[in-house]
Structures are given as structure tokens and as C-alpha cells.
Design a protein around this motif. Structure first.
Motif, short mmCIF file in Angstrom:
data_model
loop_
_atom_site.label_atom_id
_atom_site.label_comp_id
_atom_site.label_asym_id
_atom_site.label_seq_id
_atom_site.Cartn_x
_atom_site.Cartn_y
_atom_site.Cartn_z
N LEU A 60 0.85 -1.19 0.00
CA LEU A 60 0.00 0.00 0.00
C LEU A 60 0.89 1.24 0.00
O LEU A 60 1.63 1.49 0.96
CB LEU A 60 -0.92 0.00 1.22
N GLU A 61 0.85 2.00 -1.09
CA GLU A 61 1.62 3.24 -1.18
C GLU A 61 0.80 4.37 -0.56
O GLU A 61 -0.15 4.87 -1.16
CB GLU A 61 1.95 3.55 -2.64
N ILE A 62 1.16 4.75 0.64
CA ILE A 62 0.42 5.78 1.37
C ILE A 62 0.97 7.14 0.97
O ILE A 62 2.16 7.43 1.14
CB ILE A 62 0.55 5.56 2.88
N GLY A 63 0.08 7.98 0.43
CA GLY A 63 0.53 9.25 -0.12
C GLY A 63 -0.07 10.45 0.58
O GLY A 63 -0.99 10.33 1.40
N PRO A 64 0.45 11.64 0.26
CA PRO A 64 -0.03 12.88 0.86
C PRO A 64 -1.43 13.23 0.37
O PRO A 64 -1.91 12.61 -0.58
CB PRO A 64 1.02 13.91 0.38
N PRO A 65 -2.07 14.23 1.03
CA PRO A 65 -1.50 15.16 2.03
C PRO A 65 -1.44 14.57 3.43
O PRO A 65 -2.29 13.77 3.82
CB PRO A 65 -2.47 16.35 1.97
N PHE A 66 -0.42 15.04 4.20
CA PHE A 66 -0.25 14.58 5.58
C PHE A 66 -0.35 15.70 6.60
O PHE A 66 -0.50 15.44 7.79
CB PHE A 66 1.14 13.92 5.74
N ALA A 67 -0.26 16.96 6.14
CA ALA A 67 -0.07 18.09 7.06
C ALA A 67 -1.15 18.16 8.13
O ALA A 67 -0.87 18.48 9.30
CB ALA A 67 -0.01 19.39 6.28
N LYS A 68 -2.41 17.89 7.79
CA LYS A 68 -3.50 18.07 8.74
C LYS A 68 -3.92 16.77 9.43
O LYS A 68 -4.93 16.75 10.15
CB LYS A 68 -4.70 18.70 8.03
N LEU A 69 -3.17 15.71 9.20
CA LEU A 69 -3.54 14.43 9.79
C LEU A 69 -3.00 14.30 11.21
O LEU A 69 -1.93 14.81 11.53
CB LEU A 69 -3.01 13.27 8.94
N ILE A 113 4.07 -1.80 3.52
CA ILE A 113 3.79 -0.37 3.57
C ILE A 113 4.86 0.41 2.82
O ILE A 113 6.06 0.20 3.02
CB ILE A 113 3.73 0.12 5.03
N ALA A 114 4.40 1.31 1.95
CA ALA A 114 5.30 2.24 1.26
C ALA A 114 4.86 3.66 1.57
O ALA A 114 3.68 3.93 1.78
CB ALA A 114 5.28 2.00 -0.25
N LEU A 115 5.82 4.57 1.61
CA LEU A 115 5.52 5.99 1.78
C LEU A 115 5.80 6.67 0.45
O LEU A 115 6.93 6.64 -0.06
CB LEU A 115 6.38 6.58 2.90
N ASP A 116 4.78 7.29 -0.13
CA ASP A 116 4.87 7.84 -1.48
C ASP A 116 5.10 9.35 -1.45
O ASP A 116 4.73 10.03 -0.50
CB ASP A 116 3.57 7.53 -2.23
N PRO A 126 6.90 14.88 5.58
CA PRO A 126 8.06 15.14 6.44
C PRO A 126 8.97 13.91 6.54
O PRO A 126 8.48 12.78 6.58
CB PRO A 126 7.43 15.47 7.79
N LEU A 127 10.26 14.14 6.58
CA LEU A 127 11.19 13.02 6.70
C LEU A 127 11.04 12.31 8.04
O LEU A 127 11.37 11.13 8.15
CB LEU A 127 12.63 13.52 6.51
N THR A 128 10.53 13.02 9.04
CA THR A 128 10.30 12.35 10.32
C THR A 128 9.26 11.25 10.19
O THR A 128 9.26 10.29 10.97
CB THR A 128 9.83 13.36 11.38
N LEU A 129 8.38 11.37 9.19
CA LEU A 129 7.38 10.34 8.98
C LEU A 129 8.03 9.05 8.50
O LEU A 129 7.58 7.95 8.83
CB LEU A 129 6.34 10.82 7.97
N VAL A 130 9.10 9.18 7.70
CA VAL A 130 9.84 7.99 7.28
C VAL A 130 10.41 7.28 8.50
O VAL A 130 10.32 6.06 8.64
CB VAL A 130 10.97 8.37 6.30
N ALA A 157 8.49 -0.33 4.42
CA ALA A 157 9.29 -1.28 3.65
C ALA A 157 9.86 -0.61 2.41
O ALA A 157 10.95 -0.95 1.95
CB ALA A 157 8.44 -2.48 3.24
N VAL A 158 9.12 0.37 1.87
CA VAL A 158 9.53 1.06 0.65
C VAL A 158 9.32 2.55 0.82
O VAL A 158 8.31 2.99 1.38
CB VAL A 158 8.71 0.57 -0.57
N VAL A 159 10.28 3.35 0.36
CA VAL A 159 10.14 4.80 0.27
C VAL A 159 10.24 5.17 -1.20
O VAL A 159 11.19 4.77 -1.88
CB VAL A 159 11.25 5.51 1.07
#
Length: 589
Positions: free
Chosen positions: A117-126, A145-148, A156-160, A166-168
Motif C-alpha cells: 500500500l503506497e500511502i501518499g499525501p497530504p499529511f499536514a493536517k492528519l 507499507i510504502a511511503l509515497d 516530512p522526513l520524520t514520517l519515514v 518497507a519502501v520509500v
């Protein structure tokens, strides 16, 4: 698309077609997975999302598209691992809706472990805690889990660091600036180091030309996606590799990047594994192998996706297609014709995996090695041929990079070590060492004596690196050497280099050592380190006797630790003063 009732938008999901774009390991040319990309008829997928958001049913549409992508992949009978795109908001606010995805997987005979699952933005308000809780739930269900979109937007890199995916996936906007933007190159390198610390695989998206691909290879990126290698197509790829990719990687002029002293990890050679349940019949396995000639073998896994048996294609087909083979085996468990899996974990190096392969029984010499995670679940397979070729290339590259006189690595190895230390925020020292008046040595004692002197210094540096764990040494040409070390090892290193008397023939020889103490706030690249060392070297060579000078962070003063000015008494050898790093001048890292 005109605004309307959201049900009409959801109805359009049936009209959405999907294109499939592979993710490719450019080290081996293997296709490691495919991403499903929504292609609505007569509209852009963002139009659907905007209307769904207006009606406050965005998460519903998000999951419906994921389910439709699974249907499309099943229609094409692809066995490759599948990447599905979802919003971070869906994971945060509607985690229960992913039960629909799990239900669809059951219907089409696939497992959660085969889906990323490639989880993508937006993240700012979550809400960060809710997002992380949702990610952990999906991970516990078996999804990868992938961060897209990393590198662009509001990721934010802190989210990584917090998610440890597993994947960035490096955003195509970052790749578009390569290789002309030095800032983008530095960004790629920084994200790569971050992924190494979180044990995430880094994928570069949007590779459109050869220059971008070359820049990514130079920076150690092994997984790429883009139109240059394989554009998105209506059908998933049927081949298991992309022709020509591996040949490009073997270019001897391309410096390799390995942050591990023992060589690359086995995950650099990872390919998808074809997984079937442990109780599958031999007839089902035969059917899968017949329909997919690209598959080299099958892994039989339990309910937790842990490998129990492996089936080699050639041995299996010989058994079931020979005289009476079908009658004997077809309806019986395929495990009767299987072997115990050769299992390695993600920390296994390629050379360790190769040793395991070469020491196995002769008939299993070319069987795949199965890579598992910390819970013993199957992540993929590594082909023996890829390991053999990859390690042969590595040895050739290493040999080509060694100085023929001292057998020490060249400047590329030092550059990589310096870049790694800068990226990780270390305090360290880089020193430039050379022989005083080396031309006079050659002119007076002869070239052979000069070569013997350089070899002797090379042996001293090799001994220093063996006894001092932080030390990396390189012979950058002629009588010039580079040394990298932690501050704690600096005095011992200088003593091992400068204390022994040196001579060429009957000519006594002195040496000059120039040291630059480096922090993340005072140097940002190997090139800057080299530039700042040049005047220090000249100062050291202006002194009599074996000399050592040093420059510290935040100070323009050059300290003379050994040697003397012409006409002045010699400076006695001195130890490197100790201090609290918090009190370094100009500290702001």
C-alpha cells in the motif's frame, strides 16, 4: 467532469481502467513489482477525488479504486507483487474500510503480503498518532507499507523514521532535477542514508532519460520506475526482467556505492517470489509454471506467509511430466516434490548468501535463496545467477579501484565514507598525507626506492586501519594519501604514520600531515573537504621535519602539532587535546 451526486462518481469506478508500471531492480534487471495506476475514461483521476472530497466520501472512493485495481490485475492473471495507491487520510480516518481490500484478495486468491500500500499525501493536517496506528494495523494484517511522494509536497522526513516503511518512493519532482541540480543530488543521497537506517528500500519514480538513470546509479539507487525503462501499459508485464538494464549496471566506469564494509546486502538482488499455500496440489503448481514460463520456482508458505518448502521449476516439471508422472503426482500435495527452503534474512550480505549457495548440494547449486523478514515471512527470492554475476562485478570494480602500488582504495572510497559521515551528522577528521620532496627522492634514490617507500607507507596505513576501527585510508595517486578517522583515533593514527623513521635508499625522509576536523555544519561535501584541506597541506609542507597541522570547526587558526618553522626549534609531538563536543566553536549541528 461536472459535479453531481457522489454515487455517480462511484459508478464511474466501473469505467476506470488501470495501467500497470513495473518497479525495476537496475542491479539485476528484475521486475520486483507493478504499480496499478487509475486511468478514468474522459477525465483525470484527480477529478474523481475532488468531487468525492466535496461530498465527504473521499475514503470510500479511495478504497473502491484499490479494489478495482485488484480486479484488473486478477483479470490479467499477473502473479507479480502489486502496489496500490491510497491516501494517508484514508489510513487515518477510515481504517476499517480496508476490510474490503482483504475480502477482494480472498476472492482472487492473493495474499496481503503480495500487496504494498503506497500511502501518499497530504499529511499536514492528519493526526500523526492516528496515522501511525492505522499503518500498524495494516502491517499487522500482512500488507507491505510504502511511503509515497517523499521529497516533494508535505511528506516530512520524520514520517519515514516513525513509520519505518518497507519502501520509500522518491517523488518524480526530485528525479526531474537530476543530475544538473547539486542540491537534488544531495537530497537523493540524504534520503538514501535515511532509508539505510530504517532498512527501507528506496524507489526513484519518474525516470525519463539516461542522465537521470546514471545519476541514480551513481548514488546507489537500485530500484527505479519510469518511462525510460518501462512505461505504464494496460497489461502487467509477462516477463520477469527488463532486457538491457543489467548490462548498463556493469559499466566499469560507473563507481559503485556500498555503505557496508562486507559488501551489498542480499536485498539488492531481490526478486518477487511466487508463493502458493503449503497444501497446494502438484497439478496446480504445474498449471502455474506452464502459464508463467518466467517463473524459476515456487515457494510453499503457511498461513503466516512463512516459507516451508521450495519447488525448483526444472526438477518439478521433470517429475510430473515424465512417464506416469501426472498420474502419480497430480492430485497429491506438491510438497512431496519440494525441498527445504534456503532462507536468508534482510541483514544477510550477498557474499554470505553466495557462500551458502556454493556450499549446497550440487543438484541445488542454482536454486533460489528465500529472503524473510524478522518474523520469518517471505519477502522474495534471490536467484543464484544474479548473486554470482553481481559479486563478480563487485570484485572487478573493487580491483579496478585499488592503487596497483599499495593495493589501497582510491579517492572514490574516501568520498563515499566522507559523504556517509556528513549525512549521519558525525564529527570526524579527514587528513591529507604526503612525502616531503618526493621528486628529490626519485631523482636521488631512484624510482624503485621511491616505489618501495610508498609501499612501506601503504603497509603502515593498512596496519592502522586494521587496528583502529574508525579509520579509512586511501591512496589517491603518487605520494598522496587520504585518511578518515573518528577524533578518538586521531592521535594514535598520527603516531602510527609519523613516528616510524622513513628512508629511501640512504636518504632520510620526512612527511606532512594536514588534518581538517569536520562537522555537518562546517562541510557539506567531499569537494568542500578537499578544498579546505589544500591550504592546510601547504602550511604543513612549509614546516621542517615530519609535520602535522590541524584546523578545527569555527576557527581560522591553523594549529601546528608537529614540525617547526625555518630557524625555529622543532615542535615536539603533541597529543590531540580532548574537549567536550558541545564546546566546539561555532557548534550548531
Amino acid at each position: 467532469m461536472s459535479p453531481g451526486n457522489i454515487d455517480s462518481v462511484l459508478a464511474l469506478v466501473d469505467e476506470v481502467r488501470f495501467a500497470f508500471q513495473p518497479l525495476i531492480n537496475i542491479k539485476t534487471g528484475a521486475i520486483v513489482a507493478v504499480e496499478a495506476l487509475a486511468r478514468p475514461a474522459g477525465a483525470h483521476v484527480q477529478d474523481l477525488f475532488r468531487e468525492a472530497a466535496r461530498q465527504r466520501r473521499l475514503t470510500e472512493l479511495d478504497v473502491e479504486l484499490a479494489v478495482a485495481a485488484l480486479n484488473s490485475a486478477a483479470e490479467h492473471e499477473s502473479l507479480l507483487p502489486l502496489h496500490l495507491n491510497v491516501f494517508g487520510g484514508t489510513v487515518t480516518h477510515d481504517i476499517g474500510r480496508f476490510d474490503l481490500v482483504r475480502k477482494k484478495l480472498r476472492e482472487i486468491g492473493r495474499r496481503e503480503q503480495e500487496v504494498t500500500l503506497e500511502i501518499g499525501p497530504p499529511f499536514a493536517k492528519l493526526n500523526r498518532n492516528q496515522l501511525l496506528a492505522g499503518v500498524e494495523k495494516l502491517r499487522a494484517d500482512g500488507f507491505q507499507i510504502a511511503l509515497d511522494g517523499v521529497g516533494e509536497g508535505d511528506v516530512p522526513l520524520t514520517l519515514v523514521a516513525d513509520i519505518g516503511p518497507a519502501v520509500v518512493k522518491l517523488d518524480r519532482g526530485v528525479v526531474a532535477g537530476l543530475p544538473d541540480s547539486s542540491a537534488r543530488v544531495a537530497l537523493v543521497e540524504s534520503v538514501r542514508h535515511l532509508c539505510e537506517s530504517t532498512e527501507s528500500q528506496l524507489v526513484a519514480e519518474g525516470v525519463e532519460n539516461e542522465r537521470q538513470l546514471t545519476a541514480l546509479r551513481h548514488n546507489g539507487i537500485r530500484l527505479v520506475q519510469g518511462n525510460l525503462l518501462a512505461p505504464a501499459a494496460r497489461r502487467p508485464p509477462t516477463a520477469s526482467s527488463v532486457p538491457g538494464v543489467a548490462a548498463e549496471v556493469t559499466d566499469p566506469h560507473v563507481p559503485s556505492i556500498s555503505t557496508l564494509a562486507s559488501g551489498p546486502r542480499v536485498t539488492e538482488f531481490l526478486s518477487p517470489a511466487t508463493m502458493l499455500p503449503i497444501d497446494v496440489t502438484a497439478d496446480k503448481v504445474r498449471s502455474v509454471l506452464a502459464d508463467h514460463p518466467e517463473i524459476s520456482g515456487v515457494v510453499l508458505v503457511d498461513e503466516q506467509n512463512r516459507p516451508q518448502w521450495t519447488i525448483d521449476r526444472n526438477r518439478f516439471l521433470l517429475a510430473v511430466t515424465g512417464p506416469y508422472g501426472h498420474a502419480l503426482h497430480a492430485k497429491r500435495p506438491a510438497s512431496r516434490l519440494a525441498d527445504e527452503p534456503r532462507v536468508v534474512n534482510t541483514a544477510t550480505t550477498a557474499i554470505e548468501a553466495l557462500n551458502m549457495v556454493t556450499r549446497s548440494d550440487q543438484y541445488r547449486m542454482y536454486d533460489d535463496a528465500i529472503v524473510v523478514d524478522e518474523s520469518g515471512r517471505c519477502l522474495g527470492a534471490v536467484r543464484a545467477g544474479d548473486l554470482i554475476r553481481g559479486m563478480a562485478e563487485l570484485k572487478v570494480e573493487e580491483a579496478a579501484a585499488l592503487n596497483p602500488l599499495t593495493r589501497l582504495p582510491g579517492s572514490d572510497a574516501i568520498a563515499r565514507d566522507v559523504a556517509r559521515r556528513i549525512a549521519s551528522g558525525e564529527i570526524f577528521a579527514v587528513s591529507w598525507l604526503d612525502i616531503d620532496g618526493f621528486k628529490t627522492v626519485n631523482d636521488s634514490a631512484g624510482f624503485s626506492a621511491g616505489d618501495d617507500l610508498i609501499r612501506a607507507i601503504g603497509r603502515s596505513l593498512t596496519d592502522a586501519a586494521a587496528s583502529l576501527s574508525s579509520v579509512q585510508v586511501g591512496h589517491v595517486g603518487g605520494d598522496d594519501f587520504l585518511l578518515v578517522a573518528d577524533l578518538d583515533d586521531l592521535v594514535a593514527l598520527a603516531e602510527m604514520v609519523l613516528d616510524p623513521p622513513r628512508s629511501a635508499g640512504e636518504l632520510d625522509v620526512s612527511m606532512s600531515l594536514a588534518t581538517l576536523v569536520c562537522t555537518q555544519s562546517t562541510v557539506d561535501s567531499y569537494d568542500e573537504v578537499s578544498r579546505k584541506l589544500a591550504p592546510l597541506k601547504q602550511r604543513a609542507k612549509s614546516l621542517h621535519g615530519s609535520s602535522w597541522v590541524m584546523s578545527r570547526p569555527g576557527s581560522d587558526r591553523i594549529e601546528v602539532l608537529r614540525g617547526s618553522r625555518p630557524g625555529a626549534p622543532p615542535t615536539p609531538p603533541t597529543g590531540f587535546p580532548t574537549y567536550d563536543p558541545e564546546q566546539l566553536p561555532g557548534r550548531n549541528w
